[in-house]
Design an enzyme around this catalytic site. Structure first.
Site, short mmCIF file in Angstrom:
data_model
loop_
_atom_site.label_atom_id
_atom_site.label_comp_id
_atom_site.label_asym_id
_atom_site.label_seq_id
_atom_site.Cartn_x
_atom_site.Cartn_y
_atom_site.Cartn_z
N CYS A 338 0.75 -1.27 -0.01
CA CYS A 338 0.03 0.20 0.11
C CYS A 338 0.78 1.33 -0.26
O CYS A 338 1.55 1.53 -1.04
CB CYS A 338 -0.92 -0.12 1.48
SG CYS A 338 -2.37 1.01 0.90
N HIS A 435 -3.87 -5.74 0.99
CA HIS A 435 -3.58 -6.15 2.61
C HIS A 435 -4.01 -7.57 2.76
O HIS A 435 -5.03 -8.09 1.99
CB HIS A 435 -4.33 -4.94 3.25
CG HIS A 435 -3.88 -3.64 3.28
ND1 HIS A 435 -3.01 -3.24 3.95
CD2 HIS A 435 -4.69 -2.63 2.65
CE1 HIS A 435 -2.69 -2.01 3.64
NE2 HIS A 435 -3.79 -1.57 2.88
#
Length: 493
Positions: A338, A435
């Protein structure tokens, strides 16, 4: 004519509040959810307002706190945005991104949000009412402490909510911190008379030792407050449940073959991505400060962050670009997720000031990519395969749109035909937005082999989480008066 508040007050609801942060609210709420589910009741978890940088993507395409996603699992439910209608994600010391019903509406400083809470309460009550239409009861987690005098006005997180829906409260305190009797009596002293009357039971959490030595104190506490102690919960050894926000450092690395370091960024987000690594017997995982001396390691992980340019500047200030290049020259691996993935590129642009002051930052330049932060977040759950074919699943939460030639070697191929991230031509660097990429056993084993373990042990993280949720249920059934809990909710036995 029935008003919205009347509708809320008719919903069987029980709220768990704590004397302090990290007193055990999330854990006790999870335990009650599973215990009541196991007794045959249809239960939903709820947290009116959550302040956390660990979040999850729901099946209805929104964003809620990780703790409520785990509590949904305890209820055998898919997580839904109504379970956490207000999520605050701090991006400075005095401000946060405000997420309503799963969608970011903008940033507010503390003063502005304090005034906004009157309006926010309506969103909270809407979600609570909708849950009440589908479930027999709602188990609510408070936030922080109800005795925070400076936050009492317009409160929606603790007693303000409890009074609005007219529900009973259980007060939990952590004896492992010390001063548990002062925590409980002091909290009650600071509540108003009507608030104090809502507290129908107290729970002492994380007790170790001979319960007989605590009995005189429990008798004194009940006599002093007039409120029953519903239970004393023992300290559970080798227990794991995803932390709401604080980073956990406990692990057993006596058999470790792989050394991993992760910079402890000021705005680190979704560090629960790495919980399974901390539990893995072949992994020694260590969080290090940006200004710490970096120990030799096999793998560096750059985590997600709520303020990527700010945390990137901190790493660059402390020479992490040179440290990473040296690590790679000596054959080490680098993985980034991310915000960390965005740092690997040439540039990060924030033209409208989504996370901080508008402008651009130079990244580490390890991938031929650049990222532009946009107001609309990318929120999705996805399943697919890693670069080597291993199955993987997880979720994306990011504001950035990334482009560049490095994307021609994607790290992940999703089942819907899209791709995510990149892997370097020499295989040393891997970056992606996904994630939860370690949560599935096949992907975990694949990534550990990529990082340097020849024969990686398989860990079923989901089975481990399920096992510990059941441990919690058994714990409250044994050590709490669950019949009183059922009576508080007005449920039929």
């Amino acid at each position: 004519m029935t008003t919205m508040q009347d509708a809320n007050r008719s919903i069987p609801t029980l709220m768990v509040q704590g004397t302090t942060s990290d007193a055990g609210k999330s854990v006790l709420t999870t335990a009650l959810c599973r215990a009541l589910y196991n007794r045959g009741y249809r239960i939903a978890p709820f947290k009116p307002q959550n302040m956390a940088l660990n979040s999850a993507v729901t099946e209805d395409g929104g964003e809620i706190g990780r703790a409520q996603a785990v509590q949904a699992e305890a209820c055998r439910l898919a997580p839904h945005t109504d379970m956490n209608p207000i999520l605050l994600k701090p991006n400075t010391d005095i401000g946060a991104q405000v997420i309503i019903h799963g969608r970011a509406i903008g940033d507010m400083n503390a003063r502005l949000y304090h005034d906004y809470k009157k309006q926010a309460m309506q969103f909270v009550l809407e979600s609570h009412r909708r849950l009440g239409e589908h479930y027999q009861a709602v188990i609510v987690e408070g936030a922080g402490s109800p005795a925070e005098i400076n936050l009492r006005q317009n409160d929606i997180a603790n007693m303000g909510f409890a009074e609005a829906v007219d529900c009973p409260v259980i007060l939990v305190a952590d004896i492992d911190r010390g001063g548990v009797f002062a925590h409980l009596t002091g909290t009650l002293e600071l509540l108003s008379e009507t608030e104090r009357a809502r507290v129908k039971g107290m729970v002492i959490n994380r007790f170790r030792g001979d319960i007989a030595l605590l009995t005189s104190g429990l008798d004194w506490l009940e006599e002093r407050t007039g409120i029953p102690v519903l239970g004393v919960l023992p300290y559970l050894q080798n227990f794991h449940l995803e932390a709401e926000d604080a980073i956990s450092h406990s692990q057993d690395n006596s058999q470790a073959e792989l050394k991993i370091i992760i910079p402890r960024l000021p705005r680190i987000s979704n560090h629960t991505d790495f919980d399974v690594l901390r539990l893995h017997p072949q992994v020694d995982l260590q969080y290090v400060g940006a200004d710490d001396v970096i120990p030799p390691c096999d793998l560096i992980i750059l985590p997600g962050t709520k303020n990527v340019r700010h945390d990137l500047a901190l790493l660059q200030q402390h020479g992490w670009g040179e440290l990473i290049n040296k690590h790679l020259r000596y054959g080490g691996k680098l993985l980034a997720i991310c915000g960390g993935y965005q740092m690997l590129g040439k540039h990060i642009h924030d033209p409208t000031g989504i996370e901080s002051a508008s402008g651009s930052s130079d990244g580490f330049g390890l991938f031929d990519i650049e990222t532009t932060l946009e107001p609309e977040k990318q929120l999705k759950r996805a399943v697919g395969s890693l670069f080597d074919g291993a199955r993987i699943g997880g979720y994306e939460i990011h504001a950035g749109i990334t482009t560049g030639s490095a994307l021609e070697r994607p790290a992940i191929h999703f089942d819907n035909g899209s791709t995510d991230g990149a892997i370097s031509a020499d295989g040393q660097i891997l970056g992606c937005y996904l994630h939860g990429l370690f949560d599935h056993s096949e992907a975990l084993a694949s990534l550990l082999r990529w990082a340097g373990i020849k024969e990686a042990q398989s860990i079923d993280y989901q089975a481990r989480r399920e096992y510990d949720i059941e441990r919690l249920s058994a714990c409250v059934e044994e050590h709490m008066d669950m019949e009183k809990v059922v009576d508080m909710l007005g449920l039929e036995r």
